[in-house]
Design an enzyme around this catalytic site. Sequence first.
Site, PDB file in Angstrom:
ATOM      1  N   ARG A  70      11.970  -6.119   5.263  1.00  0.00           N
ATOM      2  CA  ARG A  70      11.967  -4.718   5.687  1.00  0.00           C
ATOM      3  C   ARG A  70      12.479  -4.583   7.121  1.00  0.00           C
ATOM      4  NH1 ARG A  70       6.532  -1.265   5.312  1.00  0.00           N
ATOM      5  NH2 ARG A  70       5.973  -2.481   7.140  1.00  0.00           N
ATOM      6  N   ARG A  83      -0.634  -8.619  13.201  1.00  0.00           N
ATOM      7  CA  ARG A  83      -1.204  -7.576  12.323  1.00  0.00           C
ATOM      8  C   ARG A  83      -2.093  -8.212  11.252  1.00  0.00           C
ATOM      9  NH1 ARG A  83       4.128  -4.769  10.600  1.00  0.00           N
ATOM     10  NH2 ARG A  83       2.850  -3.589   9.150  1.00  0.00           N
ATOM     11  N   ARG A 100      -9.797   1.481   8.218  1.00  0.00           N
ATOM     12  CA  ARG A 100      -9.372   0.124   8.552  1.00  0.00           C
ATOM     13  C   ARG A 100     -10.401  -0.594   9.416  1.00  0.00           C
ATOM     14  NH1 ARG A 100      -3.612   0.876   8.104  1.00  0.00           N
ATOM     15  NH2 ARG A 100      -2.397  -0.887   8.768  1.00  0.00           N
ATOM     16  N   LYS A 122       0.824  -1.213   0.000  1.00  0.00           N
ATOM     17  CA  LYS A 122       0.000   0.000   0.000  1.00  0.00           C
ATOM     18  C   LYS A 122       0.858   1.263   0.000  1.00  0.00           C
ATOM     19  CE  LYS A 122      -2.115  -0.926   3.835  1.00  0.00           C
ATOM     20  NZ  LYS A 122      -1.548  -2.226   4.228  1.00  0.00           N
ATOM     21  N   ARG A 124      11.868  -1.558  11.539  1.00  0.00           N
ATOM     22  CA  ARG A 124      10.596  -1.063  12.078  1.00  0.00           C
ATOM     23  C   ARG A 124      10.138  -1.980  13.204  1.00  0.00           C
ATOM     24  NH1 ARG A 124       5.798   0.585   7.941  1.00  0.00           N
ATOM     25  NH2 ARG A 124       4.479  -0.593   9.362  1.00  0.00           N
TER      26      ARG A 124
HETATM   27  P1  B4P Z   1       3.650  -1.870   2.380  1.00  0.00           P
HETATM   28  O1  B4P Z   1       2.585  -2.802   2.048  1.00  0.00           O
HETATM   29  O2  B4P Z   1       3.704  -0.636   1.631  1.00  0.00           O
HETATM   30  O3  B4P Z   1       3.448  -1.772   3.934  1.00  0.00           O
HETATM   31  P2  B4P Z   1       2.836  -0.599   4.724  1.00  0.00           P
HETATM   32  O4  B4P Z   1       2.401   0.559   3.917  1.00  0.00           O
HETATM   33  O5  B4P Z   1       3.849  -0.361   5.742  1.00  0.00           O
HETATM   34  O6  B4P Z   1       1.472  -1.166   5.311  1.00  0.00           O
HETATM   35  P3  B4P Z   1       1.230  -1.652   6.752  1.00  0.00           P
HETATM   36  O7  B4P Z   1      -0.192  -2.115   6.779  1.00  0.00           O
HETATM   37  O8  B4P Z   1       2.277  -2.640   7.090  1.00  0.00           O
HETATM   38  O9  B4P Z   1       1.504  -0.421   7.691  1.00  0.00           O
HETATM   39  P4  B4P Z   1       0.757   0.934   7.954  1.00  0.00           P
HETATM   40  O10 B4P Z   1       1.781   1.988   7.863  1.00  0.00           O
HETATM   41  O11 B4P Z   1      -0.471   1.123   7.118  1.00  0.00           O
HETATM   42  O12 B4P Z   1       5.126  -2.403   2.165  1.00  0.00           O
HETATM   43  C1  B4P Z   1       5.674  -3.488   2.851  1.00  0.00           C
HETATM   44  C2  B4P Z   1       7.050  -3.911   2.309  1.00  0.00           C
HETATM   45  O13 B4P Z   1       6.895  -4.616   1.079  1.00  0.00           O
HETATM   46  C3  B4P Z   1       7.992  -2.753   2.016  1.00  0.00           C
HETATM   47  O14 B4P Z   1       9.250  -3.067   2.526  1.00  0.00           O
HETATM   48  C4  B4P Z   1       8.043  -2.666   0.492  1.00  0.00           C
HETATM   49  O15 B4P Z   1       9.279  -2.234   0.011  1.00  0.00           O
HETATM   50  C5  B4P Z   1       7.782  -4.097   0.091  1.00  0.00           C
HETATM   51  N1  B4P Z   1       7.081  -4.184  -1.188  1.00  0.00           N
HETATM   52  C6  B4P Z   1       6.058  -3.411  -1.607  1.00  0.00           C
HETATM   53  N2  B4P Z   1       5.661  -3.790  -2.837  1.00  0.00           N
HETATM   54  C7  B4P Z   1       6.438  -4.850  -3.197  1.00  0.00           C
HETATM   55  C8  B4P Z   1       6.498  -5.710  -4.367  1.00  0.00           C
HETATM   56  N3  B4P Z   1       5.666  -5.560  -5.423  1.00  0.00           N
HETATM   57  N4  B4P Z   1       7.417  -6.692  -4.382  1.00  0.00           N
HETATM   58  C9  B4P Z   1       8.255  -6.868  -3.334  1.00  0.00           C
HETATM   59  N5  B4P Z   1       8.255  -6.105  -2.210  1.00  0.00           N
HETATM   60  C10 B4P Z   1       7.349  -5.100  -2.148  1.00  0.00           C
HETATM   61  O16 B4P Z   1       0.274   0.757   9.473  1.00  0.00           O
HETATM   62  C11 B4P Z   1       1.199   0.551  10.533  1.00  0.00           C
HETATM   63  C12 B4P Z   1       0.456   0.598  11.886  1.00  0.00           C
HETATM   64  O17 B4P Z   1      -0.130   1.916  12.083  1.00  0.00           O
HETATM   65  C13 B4P Z   1      -0.737  -0.349  12.022  1.00  0.00           C
HETATM   66  O18 B4P Z   1      -0.346  -1.658  12.432  1.00  0.00           O
HETATM   67  C14 B4P Z   1      -1.566   0.395  13.111  1.00  0.00           C
HETATM   68  O19 B4P Z   1      -1.045   0.180  14.392  1.00  0.00           O
HETATM   69  C15 B4P Z   1      -1.380   1.860  12.758  1.00  0.00           C
HETATM   70  N6  B4P Z   1      -2.439   2.353  11.859  1.00  0.00           N
HETATM   71  C16 B4P Z   1      -2.257   2.816  10.572  1.00  0.00           C
HETATM   72  N7  B4P Z   1      -3.424   3.208  10.039  1.00  0.00           N
HETATM   73  C17 B4P Z   1      -4.380   2.978  10.995  1.00  0.00           C
HETATM   74  C18 B4P Z   1      -5.794   3.144  11.036  1.00  0.00           C
HETATM   75  N8  B4P Z   1      -6.484   3.634   9.998  1.00  0.00           N
HETATM   76  N9  B4P Z   1      -6.452   2.803  12.167  1.00  0.00           N
HETATM   77  C19 B4P Z   1      -5.799   2.327  13.217  1.00  0.00           C
HETATM   78  N10 B4P Z   1      -4.456   2.124  13.259  1.00  0.00           N
HETATM   79  C20 B4P Z   1      -3.761   2.442  12.155  1.00  0.00           C
END
Ligand code: B4P
Length: 199
Positions: free
Chosen positions: A128, A145, A89, A14, A134
């Site tokens: 990652r 998660r 979410r 995402k 992280r």
């Molecule tokens: P991403 O999938 O981009 O992970 P993310 O954005 O960090 O999503 P995530 O759900 O984990 O965390 P978020 O910040 O939303 O990438 C993951 C990895 O994969 C990266 O290293 C990337 O390089 C790699 N990658 C991507 N595409 C690839 C491909 N095609 N091939 C290979 N590798 C690839 O949330 C974090 C925390 O914040 C949550 O757990 C929660 O505690 C809080 N939070 C956020 N939003 C919230 C909400 N709305 N409500 C409540 N809590 C919330």
Amino acid sequence: MTRLLLIGPPGAGKGTQAVRLAEAYGVPAISTGDIFRSNVKNETELGKQAKAYMDAGDNVPDSLTNALIRDRLAESDAEHGVLLDGYPRTEDQVRELDAFLLGHGQALDVVVELVADPDIVVERLRKRAVEQGRSDDDEAVVRHRLEVYREQTEPLIDLYENRGVLVKIDAIGSVDEVTERITAALAERGISLPDAATR
Ligand code: B4P
């Protein structure tokens, strides 16, 4: 004017796709995860309240998240389109977003679901964890998660499907391939890249 939402399990890509799509479509990417992480880093009051939930792999309480997004969406750069990454979410967050959009005469155009196998996302996040350290990418936390995603966020997929705005995208492949799949699916829904439209 484009209003998009990216939804999918942790590690589906995402955040990675949000940055590219926001640039391509000329709208701001709003990532609740990024906003929380920056607050944790700067040790703000919000960051102090969110940290324990994030470290445990739990959703931050809706009250905190909804207040934060209300303020962010009210900023002027979000008036003419937005790319939401990781919000809503929960069902409570959907209600909050619906009320905000309705109150401003707006609606989501498309919800893009990034579909990825749990084993692959665990592997991506393990990588990652090594690269970025992280605190919520520890394997046990990642598994939690995924459970939280299944319980609290997956039900939103049906809800958006019933509204006729959901597009499912296979998130396995290179980052470029996934971006191309999303832009092609959006084009089919009448949302073209600004450059292509003026060419
Ligand atoms: P991403 O999938 O981009 O992970 P993310 O954005 O960090 O999503 P995530 O759900 O984990 O965390 P978020 O910040 O939303 O990438 C993951 C990895 O994969 C990266 O290293 C990337 O390089 C790699 N990658 C991507 N595409 C690839 C491909 N095609 N091939 C290979 N590798 C690839 O949330 C974090 C925390 O914040 C949550 O757990 C929660 O505690 C809080 N939070 C956020 N939003 C919230 C909400 N709305 N409500 C409540 N809590 C919330």
